[in-house]
Design an enzyme around this catalytic site. Sequence first.
Site, mmCIF file in Angstrom:
data_model
loop_
_atom_site.group_PDB
_atom_site.id
_atom_site.type_symbol
_atom_site.label_atom_id
_atom_site.label_comp_id
_atom_site.label_asym_id
_atom_site.label_seq_id
_atom_site.Cartn_x
_atom_site.Cartn_y
_atom_site.Cartn_z
ATOM 1 N N CYS A 115 0.964 -1.285 0.065
ATOM 2 C CA CYS A 115 -0.065 -0.191 0.015
ATOM 3 C C CYS A 115 1.027 1.316 -0.065
ATOM 4 O O CYS A 115 0.441 2.216 -0.710
ATOM 5 C CB CYS A 115 -0.933 -0.029 1.451
ATOM 6 S SG CYS A 115 -0.440 -0.745 2.749
ATOM 7 N N HIS A 135 -1.892 6.777 3.813
ATOM 8 C CA HIS A 135 -0.460 6.660 3.798
ATOM 9 C C HIS A 135 0.337 7.821 3.432
ATOM 10 O O HIS A 135 0.171 8.262 2.113
ATOM 11 C CB HIS A 135 0.148 5.524 3.255
ATOM 12 C CG HIS A 135 -0.097 4.361 3.998
ATOM 13 N ND1 HIS A 135 -0.973 4.203 5.120
ATOM 14 C CD2 HIS A 135 0.193 2.912 3.444
ATOM 15 C CE1 HIS A 135 -1.270 2.941 5.503
ATOM 16 N NE2 HIS A 135 -0.495 2.039 4.644
HETATM 17 P P1 NAP Z 1 -7.522 -8.402 8.115
HETATM 18 O O1 NAP Z 1 -8.415 -7.251 8.555
HETATM 19 O O2 NAP Z 1 -6.788 -8.925 9.335
HETATM 20 O O3 NAP Z 1 -8.374 -9.252 7.274
HETATM 21 C C1 NAP Z 1 -7.898 -10.650 7.118
HETATM 22 C C2 NAP Z 1 -8.665 -11.425 6.392
HETATM 23 O O4 NAP Z 1 -8.322 -12.921 6.127
HETATM 24 C C3 NAP Z 1 -10.090 -11.876 7.020
HETATM 25 O O5 NAP Z 1 -11.306 -11.804 6.183
HETATM 26 C C4 NAP Z 1 -9.808 -13.053 7.568
HETATM 27 O O6 NAP Z 1 -11.134 -13.909 8.157
HETATM 28 C C5 NAP Z 1 -8.929 -13.735 6.543
HETATM 29 N N1 NAP Z 1 -8.184 -14.824 7.246
HETATM 30 C C6 NAP Z 1 -7.415 -14.849 8.223
HETATM 31 N N2 NAP Z 1 -6.770 -16.126 8.542
HETATM 32 C C7 NAP Z 1 -7.416 -16.819 7.725
HETATM 33 C C8 NAP Z 1 -7.417 -18.361 7.344
HETATM 34 N N3 NAP Z 1 -6.728 -19.192 8.151
HETATM 35 N N4 NAP Z 1 -8.144 -18.855 6.453
HETATM 36 C C9 NAP Z 1 -9.074 -18.006 5.773
HETATM 37 N N5 NAP Z 1 -9.195 -16.728 5.734
HETATM 38 C C10 NAP Z 1 -8.236 -16.039 6.843
HETATM 39 O O7 NAP Z 1 -6.406 -7.792 7.124
HETATM 40 P P2 NAP Z 1 -6.315 -6.860 5.970
HETATM 41 O O8 NAP Z 1 -5.722 -5.464 6.519
HETATM 42 O O9 NAP Z 1 -7.784 -6.667 5.196
HETATM 43 O O10 NAP Z 1 -5.197 -7.330 5.010
HETATM 44 C C11 NAP Z 1 -5.524 -8.158 3.971
HETATM 45 C C12 NAP Z 1 -4.462 -8.539 2.879
HETATM 46 O O11 NAP Z 1 -4.320 -7.194 2.367
HETATM 47 C C13 NAP Z 1 -2.803 -8.950 3.663
HETATM 48 O O12 NAP Z 1 -2.375 -9.685 2.936
HETATM 49 C C14 NAP Z 1 -2.497 -7.178 3.774
HETATM 50 O O13 NAP Z 1 -1.105 -7.317 4.028
HETATM 51 C C15 NAP Z 1 -2.757 -6.958 2.434
HETATM 52 N N6 NAP Z 1 -2.997 -5.323 2.330
HETATM 53 C C16 NAP Z 1 -3.664 -4.582 3.238
HETATM 54 C C17 NAP Z 1 -3.672 -3.146 3.088
HETATM 55 C C18 NAP Z 1 -4.189 -2.231 4.113
HETATM 56 O O14 NAP Z 1 -4.280 -1.184 3.983
HETATM 57 N N7 NAP Z 1 -5.245 -2.871 5.462
HETATM 58 C C19 NAP Z 1 -3.354 -2.714 2.035
HETATM 59 C C20 NAP Z 1 -2.580 -3.326 1.192
HETATM 60 C C21 NAP Z 1 -2.559 -4.819 1.271
HETATM 61 P P3 NAP Z 1 -11.843 -13.876 9.484
HETATM 62 O O15 NAP Z 1 -12.574 -12.310 9.804
HETATM 63 O O16 NAP Z 1 -12.785 -15.039 9.354
HETATM 64 O O17 NAP Z 1 -10.799 -14.010 10.536
#
Ligand code: NAP
Length: 361
Positions: free
Chosen positions: A151, A244
């Site tokens: 990001c 950011h």
């Molecule tokens: P998050 O809020 O922690 O969400 C993670 C997601 O993954 C939830 O839907 C969770 O489901 C699921 N998950 C976790 N463990 C799992 C498992 N064992 N099996 C299947 N699903 C599982 O994280 P996020 O911020 O949305 O980020 C998601 C991805 O995007 C990451 O790889 C991150 O690095 C990337 N990213 C994030 C951003 C940002 O600004 N936040 C920007 C760019 C990229 P449950 O709710 O059921 O636990």
Amino acid sequence: MIRVGILGATGAVGQRFVQLLDGHPYFRVTALAASERSAGKPYRDAAHWTLDTPMPEIVAGMEVQTCEPPLDCDFVFSGLDSSVAGEVEAAFARVGYPVISNAKNYRMHPDVPLLIPEVNPDHTKLIERQRWNEEADDLDARGYIVTNPNCSAVGLVCALKPLHDAFGIGAMHVVTMQALSGAGYPGVASLDAVANVVPYIGGEEPKLGEEPGKLLGTLTENGIEPEAILTSATCTRVPVVDGHMEAVSVQFNDHWEMEEVVEALRSFTSPIDALNLPSAPSPLIRVFDEDAYPQPRRHVHLGGGMQVSVGRLRECELLDVKFIVLSHNTIRGAAGGAILNAELLRAQGYLNPRGERLGVM
Ligand code: NAP
């Protein structure tokens, strides 16, 4: 309409997908998936909805499934935690789904496009090198993975692109001030976040070292030839909800004048402008003259969160030029960027209802 599944639908990025896809002209959400903790529940109970628009009715009652193929959709977006994204995304690609991912796992894979449509739309050609299932000779049965960058790398590289085209960037120094939503939900503990700055985000600095080189690299017969940009990065977490901000200094390879630098940023027209993609901002870069701009609270939503703001352009005492860049981390830097990737792939003929896939540009 092309039917979409969202892996990691309950998380911070997953919720942005759900929000931004509501009423999308090409894509309709038909499947939601997350961990075992959420599976079997209606989305309204599984997701702790944190966005400032109501949860779309169309998904509220939809049952969340586990992240295993098959899902009732033509392709999937992935907002999965990186601890599981590698295995799950490959499993979907192996059985023929296009996977458009936000996770870090395949970003630097030599055959996987790391894509910002306004920067490197030709890199999608790498899709044709992917072989997730050796037995799937038929192009139509072949899945693929396309990723969007970290990001912080997204906003940074959008601002670097016009400068690199005009003067060649040899080196850069960047300090990020990253929003709390970048850590997902519930993210950073309140006692660390409130009225504080955390001067370390695990794993972020190496990504700013390697991703810009691939994004600005050249597509060759043998894959992407990365640009060599010597990078020094420091990544910090600040108490901002979304957006950011980055303080960047760059060193150019070629002769430059300050007014040419400003003009390069102001006049940049992206190679996808003519495609009129629904999520593409116009222009990509907004350049501010005001000394106190851009600011996350005031400017992060420009262009629906897809525009990149640049300000404080001036000469740098150490390198050549320095500036501030701001972009929305869960929209431009994640779900919105991935949706724009999908819009580009559809325009290039790589994304169709299943059974009609992989026409080539
Ligand atoms: P998050 O809020 O922690 O969400 C993670 C997601 O993954 C939830 O839907 C969770 O489901 C699921 N998950 C976790 N463990 C799992 C498992 N064992 N099996 C299947 N699903 C599982 O994280 P996020 O911020 O949305 O980020 C998601 C991805 O995007 C990451 O790889 C991150 O690095 C990337 N990213 C994030 C951003 C940002 O600004 N936040 C920007 C760019 C990229 P449950 O709710 O059921 O636990």
